[in-house]
Design a protein around this motif. Sequence first.
Motif, PDB file in Angstrom:
ATOM      1  N   SER A 120       1.725  65.706  70.996  1.00 46.26           N
ATOM      2  CA  SER A 120       1.855  64.432  70.276  1.00 46.26           C
ATOM      3  C   SER A 120       1.131  64.447  68.940  1.00 46.26           C
ATOM      4  O   SER A 120       1.541  63.760  68.005  1.00 46.26           O
ATOM      5  N   LYS A 121       0.063  65.205  68.837  1.00 45.43           N
ATOM      6  CA  LYS A 121      -0.628  65.323  67.539  1.00 45.43           C
ATOM      7  C   LYS A 121       0.304  65.899  66.491  1.00 45.43           C
ATOM      8  O   LYS A 121       0.306  65.469  65.338  1.00 45.43           O
ATOM      9  N   GLU A 122       1.117  66.873  66.892  1.00 47.72           N
ATOM     10  CA  GLU A 122       2.093  67.457  65.969  1.00 47.72           C
ATOM     11  C   GLU A 122       3.144  66.430  65.578  1.00 47.72           C
ATOM     12  O   GLU A 122       3.525  66.332  64.423  1.00 47.72           O
ATOM     13  N   GLN A 123       3.618  65.651  66.548  1.00 45.21           N
ATOM     14  CA  GLN A 123       4.613  64.615  66.265  1.00 45.21           C
ATOM     15  C   GLN A 123       4.048  63.560  65.316  1.00 45.21           C
ATOM     16  O   GLN A 123       4.766  63.013  64.495  1.00 45.21           O
ATOM     17  N   ASP A 131       4.322  52.383  78.657  1.00 43.56           N
ATOM     18  CA  ASP A 131       4.151  53.460  79.631  1.00 43.56           C
ATOM     19  C   ASP A 131       5.510  53.801  80.255  1.00 43.56           C
ATOM     20  O   ASP A 131       6.138  52.963  80.902  1.00 43.56           O
ATOM     21  N   ILE A 132       5.976  55.029  80.040  1.00 47.10           N
ATOM     22  CA  ILE A 132       7.248  55.483  80.612  1.00 47.10           C
ATOM     23  C   ILE A 132       7.024  56.664  81.561  1.00 47.10           C
ATOM     24  O   ILE A 132       7.938  57.440  81.825  1.00 47.10           O
ATOM     25  N   GLU A 186       8.743  59.160  71.698  1.00 54.19           N
ATOM     26  CA  GLU A 186       7.923  59.387  72.882  1.00 54.19           C
ATOM     27  C   GLU A 186       6.638  60.094  72.478  1.00 54.19           C
ATOM     28  O   GLU A 186       6.643  60.969  71.618  1.00 54.19           O
ATOM     29  N   ARG A 187       5.545  59.672  73.103  1.00 54.02           N
ATOM     30  CA  ARG A 187       4.237  60.284  72.863  1.00 54.02           C
ATOM     31  C   ARG A 187       3.541  60.537  74.191  1.00 54.02           C
ATOM     32  O   ARG A 187       3.719  59.786  75.147  1.00 54.02           O
TER      33      ARG A 187
END
Length: 186
Positions: free
Chosen positions: A7-10, A63-64, A27-28
Amino acid sequence: DFYSPYSKEQLKNGYPKALSGSTVSEERELVARDGHIIHTLLKASAMAGANDQVIGTQASFIDITERKKAEQELHTSNERFTQMADNSLEVFWMFDNQQGKLIYLNPAFEKTWGISIEETLKDNRLYIEAIHPEDRHILFAGLEAQGIGQQTDMEYRIIHPDGSIRWIHDRSFPIFDQTGALLRTT
């Protein structure tokens, strides 16, 4: 740090998008205090101040995790079925009763019947034409029973493209939806 490395990259792409005025929905993966991953859906957009100047972003996380778990379980189940069906010597087939056509044949069909799966799915008459003319009445009676949601168990002969005669033992089972309507036969 609550973002996973993925997620840091996203974030490098998503944050500038939100600052530019685009709404971001991605999404994260967040890392909980105990270290487990929480799958979330991030919705972020720019926050405007005086003179519509961007002063930051506002974001919400949904939250998924349960949805992602269900998706993974479905993927695993599909993968297992595909492995079984693709390696079975038995023919697996599925007929969509709503559309009135075959929608699935496993590789054993092509080996047993000697007919292309792709062509048969385009033109369902091909498998019927392969049935020995003296045995077609057996299939037609079975198809009629299948059409009203009955299980069938029948034997008939097919004429393989190489001219050989093969006996087929064909069993079917209806699949109903939650209201009792017939969806498919397999």
